[in-house]
Design a protein around this motif. Structure first.
Motif, PDB file in Angstrom:
ATOM      1  N   LEU A  30      13.185 -35.230  41.601  1.00 35.10           N
ATOM      2  CA  LEU A  30      13.339 -36.071  40.424  1.00 35.10           C
ATOM      3  C   LEU A  30      14.336 -35.396  39.488  1.00 35.10           C
ATOM      4  CD1 LEU A  30      12.139 -38.728  39.299  1.00 35.10           C
ATOM      5  CD2 LEU A  30      10.570 -37.331  37.961  1.00 35.10           C
ATOM      6  N   HIS A  31      15.542 -35.879  39.501  1.00 42.61           N
ATOM      7  CA  HIS A  31      16.596 -35.288  38.683  1.00 42.61           C
ATOM      8  C   HIS A  31      16.196 -35.332  37.201  1.00 42.61           C
ATOM      9  CE1 HIS A  31      20.674 -34.099  37.641  1.00 42.61           C
ATOM     10  NE2 HIS A  31      20.638 -35.015  36.686  1.00 42.61           N
ATOM     11  N   PRO A  32      16.384 -34.230  36.441  1.00 36.32           N
ATOM     12  CA  PRO A  32      17.085 -32.996  36.831  1.00 36.32           C
ATOM     13  C   PRO A  32      16.138 -31.883  37.285  1.00 36.32           C
ATOM     14  CG  PRO A  32      16.764 -32.997  34.479  1.00 36.32           C
ATOM     15  CD  PRO A  32      16.107 -34.260  34.985  1.00 36.32           C
ATOM     16  N   LEU A  33      14.859 -32.209  37.539  1.00 33.04           N
ATOM     17  CA  LEU A  33      13.879 -31.178  37.882  1.00 33.04           C
ATOM     18  C   LEU A  33      13.987 -30.832  39.361  1.00 33.04           C
ATOM     19  CD1 LEU A  33      10.906 -32.760  35.916  1.00 33.04           C
ATOM     20  CD2 LEU A  33      12.263 -30.800  35.211  1.00 33.04           C
ATOM     21  N   SER A  34      14.248 -29.571  39.651  1.00 34.13           N
ATOM     22  CA  SER A  34      14.442 -29.160  41.044  1.00 34.13           C
ATOM     23  C   SER A  34      13.199 -28.522  41.646  1.00 34.13           C
ATOM     24  CB  SER A  34      15.611 -28.172  41.141  1.00 34.13           C
ATOM     25  OG  SER A  34      15.369 -27.022  40.332  1.00 34.13           O
ATOM     26  N   ASN A  35      12.200 -28.220  40.806  1.00 29.63           N
ATOM     27  CA  ASN A  35      10.978 -27.567  41.293  1.00 29.63           C
ATOM     28  C   ASN A  35       9.738 -28.235  40.708  1.00 29.63           C
ATOM     29  OD1 ASN A  35      11.636 -25.271  43.068  1.00 29.63           O
ATOM     30  ND2 ASN A  35      12.796 -24.545  41.297  1.00 29.63           N
ATOM     31  N   LEU A  36       9.656 -29.552  40.883  1.00 31.64           N
ATOM     32  CA  LEU A  36       8.516 -30.310  40.385  1.00 31.64           C
ATOM     33  C   LEU A  36       7.556 -30.606  41.534  1.00 31.64           C
ATOM     34  CD1 LEU A  36       6.986 -31.835  38.185  1.00 31.64           C
ATOM     35  CD2 LEU A  36       8.453 -33.814  38.643  1.00 31.64           C
ATOM     36  N   PHE A  37       6.300 -30.191  41.354  1.00 31.60           N
ATOM     37  CA  PHE A  37       5.252 -30.407  42.349  1.00 31.60           C
ATOM     38  C   PHE A  37       4.115 -31.202  41.710  1.00 31.60           C
ATOM     39  CE2 PHE A  37       7.608 -26.654  43.419  1.00 31.60           C
ATOM     40  CZ  PHE A  37       7.676 -26.621  44.806  1.00 31.60           C
TER      41      PHE A  37
END
Length: 305
Positions: A30-37
């Motif tokens: 989910l742009h701009p999050l590159s480390n979303l869990f």
């Protein structure tokens, strides 16, 4: 015609509702999050959903240990907690009654509650404010009943929600959770403290004036610098939405394939993205969002979509 009761109902089998279950952690792009869990507690059960399952786990154990076969609880006409309690009670061989806030109505949520055998007592809003008095009036002399507060708020619920932290195999810079009563947040904070983690817990109150959540959390564990409250993402108050939030839900769900609800999880995810845009959290930080379920809440807002 004389219909006989099927044998299946004569030989009643109590199910083990709260056996050990571990919900998966899913990474999403989910742009701009590159480390979303996302901790997918919404996948635990369709009716005893998400944090409701965790809250009720030890409540039901305590009720059974005290030999109280009748659960009495409280909620609104579209309460996920009522559905969860009704389902858990039916599967556990217990009776359930709910005081429902407001005038008598019929809707999809209460239909499910009724099908699970829950008795519904519609209660005017003024009387509903004093839940202890209501309980005493109807059941004060009954030793068979077990009081469950609205939303399942209790020390037992905090213990259940705290187990989310012990299930995690990785560590995170930030954990986000939507907050109504503060019970789930209290469990998470307590778990973070007990595990000695450096993780920041971000609680997103879904009610206007959500600063009281800190006081509710403090009932169960010490408030520490691990906790950050963000009180500006209520979108008008509990169960309130705006066109902006509805548009966000549609965009998020279509982009990720993860369904979110208008009352809790949508406000949490909106906050995550907005805080990233404001550089209050870094897009590269490792973030875990707790999906607390509650997706049946969409039924009460279908006209908004």
């Amino acid at each position: 015609m004389n219909h006989k009761t099927p044998e299946i109902f004569r030989c009643f089998v109590v199910l083990h509702v709260f056996e050990e279950i571990y919900s998966p952690v899913q990474k999403i792009n989910l742009h701009p999050l590159s480390n979303l869990f996302i901790k997918r507690d919404d996948l635990i059960d369709p009716y005893i959903s998400g944090n409701k399952w965790r809250k009720l786990k030890y409540i039901l154990q305590k009720a059974k240990a005290q030999h109280k076969p009748h659960l009495v609880t409280f909620g609104g006409a579209y309460s996920n907690h009522l559905v969860a309690t009704a389902a858990a009670a039916a599967r556990s061989g217990l009776k359930a009654t709910a005081f429902v806030r407001g005038e008598e109505v019929k809707n999809e949520m209460l239909l499910i509650c009724s099908l699970y055998g829950m008795e519904l007592i519609f209660t005017d809003r003024e009387s509903y404010k004093n839940k202890s008095e209501l309980y005493q009036k109807y059941y004060g002399s009954n030793d068979d009943t077990y009081f469950i507060d609205e939303g399942g708020a209790s020390a037992e619920a905090v213990t259940g929600c705290g187990e989310i932290i012990t299930e995690l195999k990785d560590t995170y810079d930030h954990i986000f959770v939507a907050a109504g009563t503060g019970t789930t947040a209290a469990g998470l904070l307590k778990g973070i403290q007990e595990q000695g983690l450096n993780t920041k817990l971000h609680a997103i109150p879904v009610l206007k004036g959500g600063g009281f959540i800190a006081d509710e959390i403090a009932r169960y564990t010490e408030i520490s610098n691990h906790l950050i409250l963000h009180t500006d993402y209520h979108f008008g108050g509990y169960a309130k939405t705006t066109p902006e939030l509805v548009a966000f839900i549609k965009k998020f769900t279509s982009a990720t394939g993860v369904l979110i609800d208008p009352v809790y999880t949508s406000k949490m995810f909106f906050a995550i993205i907005d805080l990233c845009a404001q550089n209050q959290i870094l897009s590269t930080d490792k973030i875990l969002a707790i999906h607390t379920g509650g997706l049946l809440g969409l039924l009460g807002m279908k006209e908004k979509f």
